[in-house]
Scaffold this active site. Structure first.
Site, PDB file in Angstrom:
ATOM      1  NE  ARG A  61      -6.659  -3.769  11.669  1.00  0.00           N
ATOM      2  CZ  ARG A  61      -5.343  -3.954  11.738  1.00  0.00           C
ATOM      3  NH1 ARG A  61      -4.693  -3.748  12.872  1.00  0.00           N
ATOM      4  NH2 ARG A  61      -4.663  -4.346  10.686  1.00  0.00           N
ATOM      5  CD  GLU A  98       5.325  -5.564   1.071  1.00  0.00           C
ATOM      6  OE1 GLU A  98       4.527  -5.258   1.973  1.00  0.00           O
ATOM      7  OE2 GLU A  98       5.980  -4.738   0.423  1.00  0.00           O
TER       8      GLU A  98
HETATM    9  P1  AMP Z   1      -4.142  -8.693   3.139  1.00  0.00           P
HETATM   10  O1  AMP Z   1      -3.906 -10.111   3.567  1.00  0.00           O
HETATM   11  O2  AMP Z   1      -3.029  -8.112   2.360  1.00  0.00           O
HETATM   12  O3  AMP Z   1      -5.491  -8.539   2.433  1.00  0.00           O
HETATM   13  O4  AMP Z   1      -4.181  -7.824   4.459  1.00  0.00           O
HETATM   14  C1  AMP Z   1      -5.322  -7.753   5.192  1.00  0.00           C
HETATM   15  C2  AMP Z   1      -5.057  -7.594   6.668  1.00  0.00           C
HETATM   16  O5  AMP Z   1      -4.038  -6.640   6.928  1.00  0.00           O
HETATM   17  C3  AMP Z   1      -6.305  -7.113   7.357  1.00  0.00           C
HETATM   18  O6  AMP Z   1      -6.431  -7.809   8.575  1.00  0.00           O
HETATM   19  C4  AMP Z   1      -6.073  -5.644   7.574  1.00  0.00           C
HETATM   20  O7  AMP Z   1      -6.522  -5.287   8.844  1.00  0.00           O
HETATM   21  C5  AMP Z   1      -4.572  -5.445   7.471  1.00  0.00           C
HETATM   22  N1  AMP Z   1      -4.186  -4.352   6.564  1.00  0.00           N
HETATM   23  C6  AMP Z   1      -3.503  -4.477   5.406  1.00  0.00           C
HETATM   24  N2  AMP Z   1      -3.274  -3.290   4.830  1.00  0.00           N
HETATM   25  C7  AMP Z   1      -3.850  -2.379   5.622  1.00  0.00           C
HETATM   26  C8  AMP Z   1      -3.998  -0.945   5.554  1.00  0.00           C
HETATM   27  N3  AMP Z   1      -3.492  -0.204   4.563  1.00  0.00           N
HETATM   28  N4  AMP Z   1      -4.688  -0.338   6.541  1.00  0.00           N
HETATM   29  C9  AMP Z   1      -5.219  -1.060   7.546  1.00  0.00           C
HETATM   30  N5  AMP Z   1      -5.109  -2.400   7.678  1.00  0.00           N
HETATM   31  C10 AMP Z   1      -4.433  -3.057   6.724  1.00  0.00           C
END
Ligand code: AMP
Length: 174
Positions: A61, A98
């Site tokens: 994205r 996770e």
């Molecule tokens: P993180 O590594 O936990 O910060 O996750 C970030 C990545 O996961 C990004 O590329 C986001 O597009 C996706 N992501 C995580 N949680 C969500 C959410 N609630 N809604 C949309 N995309 C998410």
């Protein structure tokens, strides 16, 4: 640009991709030509004049607004991808999710020490993905690294992973 209007266009999808996750869907922003234009102008104005030479987008994205912003501010675009997708020699970084681990990769000749880098992804959740991307970019020893997301989930405090001197900007906070 009115950030409340932008927030109103982001669609919430409960329990996607799995139960308990409230997924923030930006496709409803991108399909709206006025919103896409305003978002582009807003983000470009945040980073114009900072001497940014490369925008690095994270698969997948980060590949939507990343190249648009890069073109708008006169920078190049570098994709950071999932394992095995980039064809030339890569560096990789693994990070904990996770459940289990994940890895991202970048071409070894994608950046150099003369670059000023803007790292971009759509959403900051736990920060694990972006922190791995940040460590990869650090290996190139660029002049400066900026970090940007369209949106941030404040409860997860992903910012805490990063050194304090890293400028992290997010437009919409939940
Ligand atoms: P993180 O590594 O936990 O910060 O996750 C970030 C990545 O996961 C990004 O590329 C986001 O597009 C996706 N992501 C995580 N949680 C969500 C959410 N609630 N809604 C949309 N995309 C998410």
């Amino acid at each position: 640009m009115n950030l409340e209007n932008l927030k109103g266009l982001i669609r919430d999808i409960p329990d996607f991709p799995k139960k308990g996750i409230l997924f923030k869907d930006f496709t409803t922003v991108f399909k709206d030509k006025t919103a896409l234009h305003e978002l582009t102008e807003y983000m470009a104005s945040m980073y114009a004049g900072k001497g940014i030479t490369k925008v690095v987008g994270i698969e997948s994205r980060g590949f939507i607004m990343g190249p648009i912003i890069a073109e708008k501010i006169g920078a190049g675009f570098v994709p950071m991808r999932k394992p095995g997708k980039l064809p030339a020699e890569t560096w990789s970084e693994s990070y904990t999710k996770e459940y289990g681990t994940d890895t991202i990769e970048v071409h070894v000749d994608a950046l150099d020490e003369n670059d000023v880098v803007l790292l971009h992804d759509d959403l900051l959740a736990t920060g694990g993905t972006m922190y791995a991307a940040y460590l990869l970019v650090k290996r190139f020893n660029p002049k400066k690294i900026y970090v940007n997301f369209i949106s941030e989930l404040l409860d997860l405090n992903g910012r805490a992973l990063f050194p304090e001197d890293v400028e992290i900007e997010t437009l919409i906070k939940y």
